[in-house]
Design a protein around this motif. Structure first.
Motif, PDB file in Angstrom:
ATOM      1  N   VAL A  11     -19.605  31.601  38.707  1.00  8.25           N
ATOM      2  CA  VAL A  11     -18.697  30.669  39.396  1.00  8.25           C
ATOM      3  C   VAL A  11     -17.796  31.438  40.357  1.00  8.25           C
ATOM      4  N   ALA A  12     -17.325  32.610  39.949  1.00  8.70           N
ATOM      5  CA  ALA A  12     -16.479  33.436  40.819  1.00  8.70           C
ATOM      6  C   ALA A  12     -17.237  33.875  42.068  1.00  8.70           C
ATOM      7  N   GLN A  13     -18.553  33.989  41.975  1.00  9.93           N
ATOM      8  CA  GLN A  13     -19.379  34.358  43.126  1.00  9.93           C
ATOM      9  C   GLN A  13     -19.748  33.151  43.986  1.00  9.93           C
ATOM     10  N   GLY A  14     -19.316  31.953  43.563  1.00  6.90           N
ATOM     11  CA  GLY A  14     -19.561  30.762  44.372  1.00  6.90           C
ATOM     12  C   GLY A  14     -20.622  29.820  43.840  1.00  6.90           C
ATOM     13  N   CYS A  15     -21.227  30.139  42.719  1.00  6.07           N
ATOM     14  CA  CYS A  15     -22.241  29.243  42.140  1.00  6.07           C
ATOM     15  C   CYS A  15     -21.551  28.013  41.561  1.00  6.07           C
ATOM     16  N   ARG A  16     -22.036  26.849  41.916  1.00  6.13           N
ATOM     17  CA  ARG A  16     -21.456  25.600  41.415  1.00  6.13           C
ATOM     18  C   ARG A  16     -22.503  24.688  40.779  1.00  6.13           C
ATOM     19  N   VAL A  17     -23.783  24.977  41.005  1.00  6.35           N
ATOM     20  CA  VAL A  17     -24.856  24.149  40.454  1.00  6.35           C
ATOM     21  C   VAL A  17     -25.756  25.039  39.606  1.00  6.35           C
ATOM     22  N   PHE A  18     -25.986  24.592  38.375  1.00  3.61           N
ATOM     23  CA  PHE A  18     -26.827  25.332  37.442  1.00  3.61           C
ATOM     24  C   PHE A  18     -27.969  24.438  37.006  1.00  3.61           C
ATOM     25  N   LEU A  19     -29.176  24.972  36.982  1.00  4.87           N
ATOM     26  CA  LEU A  19     -30.356  24.229  36.572  1.00  4.87           C
ATOM     27  C   LEU A  19     -30.988  24.933  35.380  1.00  4.87           C
ATOM     28  N   GLU A  20     -30.967  24.260  34.249  1.00  5.43           N
ATOM     29  CA  GLU A  20     -31.557  24.837  33.046  1.00  5.43           C
ATOM     30  C   GLU A  20     -33.029  24.452  32.979  1.00  5.43           C
ATOM     31  N   SER A  21     -33.885  25.436  32.883  1.00  5.31           N
ATOM     32  CA  SER A  21     -35.327  25.175  32.805  1.00  5.31           C
ATOM     33  C   SER A  21     -35.821  25.528  31.412  1.00  5.31           C
ATOM     34  N   SER A  22     -35.606  24.601  30.511  1.00  5.61           N
ATOM     35  CA  SER A  22     -36.011  24.778  29.117  1.00  5.61           C
ATOM     36  C   SER A  22     -36.373  23.410  28.564  1.00  5.61           C
ATOM     37  N   PRO A  25     -33.027  21.660  26.441  1.00  9.81           N
ATOM     38  CA  PRO A  25     -31.798  22.025  27.146  1.00  9.81           C
ATOM     39  C   PRO A  25     -30.571  21.881  26.247  1.00  9.81           C
ATOM     40  N   VAL A  26     -29.935  22.993  25.985  1.00 12.46           N
ATOM     41  CA  VAL A  26     -28.728  22.991  25.157  1.00 12.46           C
ATOM     42  C   VAL A  26     -27.567  23.710  25.850  1.00 12.46           C
ATOM     43  N   LEU A  27     -27.844  24.361  26.966  1.00 10.91           N
ATOM     44  CA  LEU A  27     -26.819  25.152  27.633  1.00 10.91           C
ATOM     45  C   LEU A  27     -26.012  24.362  28.653  1.00 10.91           C
ATOM     46  N   THR A  28     -26.505  23.203  29.073  1.00 10.69           N
ATOM     47  CA  THR A  28     -25.813  22.461  30.125  1.00 10.69           C
ATOM     48  C   THR A  28     -24.393  22.079  29.706  1.00 10.69           C
ATOM     49  N   VAL A  29     -24.214  21.669  28.471  1.00 12.44           N
ATOM     50  CA  VAL A  29     -22.877  21.305  28.002  1.00 12.44           C
ATOM     51  C   VAL A  29     -21.967  22.530  28.015  1.00 12.44           C
ATOM     52  N   GLY A  30     -22.463  23.653  27.522  1.00 14.86           N
ATOM     53  CA  GLY A  30     -21.666  24.877  27.503  1.00 14.86           C
ATOM     54  C   GLY A  30     -21.295  25.352  28.890  1.00 14.86           C
ATOM     55  N   ILE A  31     -22.196  25.192  29.836  1.00 16.87           N
ATOM     56  CA  ILE A  31     -21.908  25.606  31.212  1.00 16.87           C
ATOM     57  C   ILE A  31     -20.791  24.747  31.789  1.00 16.87           C
ATOM     58  N   GLU A  32     -20.901  23.428  31.617  1.00 13.76           N
ATOM     59  CA  GLU A  32     -19.883  22.542  32.178  1.00 13.76           C
ATOM     60  C   GLU A  32     -18.537  22.708  31.477  1.00 13.76           C
ATOM     61  N   GLU A  33     -18.543  23.121  30.222  1.00 13.19           N
ATOM     62  CA  GLU A  33     -17.281  23.362  29.521  1.00 13.19           C
ATOM     63  C   GLU A  33     -16.682  24.718  29.866  1.00 13.19           C
ATOM     64  N   SER A  34     -17.489  25.641  30.397  1.00 14.36           N
ATOM     65  CA  SER A  34     -17.017  26.987  30.712  1.00 14.36           C
ATOM     66  C   SER A  34     -16.261  27.068  32.025  1.00 14.36           C
ATOM     67  N   ALA A  35     -16.506  26.114  32.921  1.00 16.15           N
ATOM     68  CA  ALA A  35     -15.884  26.207  34.239  1.00 16.15           C
ATOM     69  C   ALA A  35     -15.620  24.812  34.793  1.00 16.15           C
ATOM     70  N   ASP A  36     -14.616  24.731  35.653  1.00 15.85           N
ATOM     71  CA  ASP A  36     -14.290  23.462  36.305  1.00 15.85           C
ATOM     72  C   ASP A  36     -15.175  23.255  37.527  1.00 15.85           C
ATOM     73  N   ARG A  37     -15.434  21.987  37.822  1.00 17.40           N
ATOM     74  CA  ARG A  37     -16.143  21.580  39.040  1.00 17.40           C
ATOM     75  C   ARG A  37     -17.517  22.226  39.191  1.00 17.40           C
ATOM     76  N   VAL A  38     -18.263  22.302  38.119  1.00 15.55           N
ATOM     77  CA  VAL A  38     -19.643  22.762  38.200  1.00 15.55           C
ATOM     78  C   VAL A  38     -20.552  21.624  37.754  1.00 15.55           C
ATOM     79  N   VAL A  63     -26.373  12.341  42.835  1.00 13.98           N
ATOM     80  CA  VAL A  63     -25.356  11.399  42.384  1.00 13.98           C
ATOM     81  C   VAL A  63     -24.057  12.123  42.040  1.00 13.98           C
ATOM     82  N   ARG A  64     -24.170  13.357  41.600  1.00  7.78           N
ATOM     83  CA  ARG A  64     -22.987  14.126  41.214  1.00  7.78           C
ATOM     84  C   ARG A  64     -22.418  14.956  42.366  1.00  7.78           C
TER      85      ARG A  64
END
Length: 105
Positions: A11-22, A25-38, A63-64
């Motif tokens: 996020v500090a490097q500018g990444c705002r969109v994460f795509l989990e390819s599994s 998928p269990v990491l999407t919630v953790g990612i959104e809780e780890s940083a704002d506006r992602v 949509v998001r």
């Protein structure tokens, strides 16, 4: 702890969109809780995959607020007009009398 620091570093490097390819998928919630506006999306689900699931993920991203190059993604597709009439507003509840007759005792 390392997961959160990696997400925060991205996020500090500018990444705002994460795509989990599994398929699980269990990491999407953790990612959104780890940083704002992602935005964290899943590209697969158990029993769902392929192009249809990827297009669904792109639709969710759009949509998001994530810009999507739909013309490039859906090459060969065509635009269709949506209906212009307003939706019919009608209740689906049963009508009941305001003062039902009967003895409530």
């Amino acid at each position: 702890m390392e997961f959160q620091s990696v997400v925060e570093g991205l996020v500090a490097q500018g990444c705002r969109v994460f795509l989990e390819s599994s398929p699980h998928p269990v990491l999407t919630v953790g990612i959104e809780e780890s940083a704002d506006r992602v935005v964290a999306l899943e590209s697969l689900r158990r029993g769902e995959g392929g192009l249809r699931r990827l297009v669904d993920a792109a639709g969710e991203a759009w949509v998001r607020g994530v810009p999507i190059d739909w013309a490039g993604m859906l090459a060969g597709g065509r635009r269709v007009d949506l209906p212009t009439y307003p939706f019919q507003h009608q209740p689906y509840w049963l009508d009941s009398p305001r003062h039902p007759a009967g003895d409530v005792t």
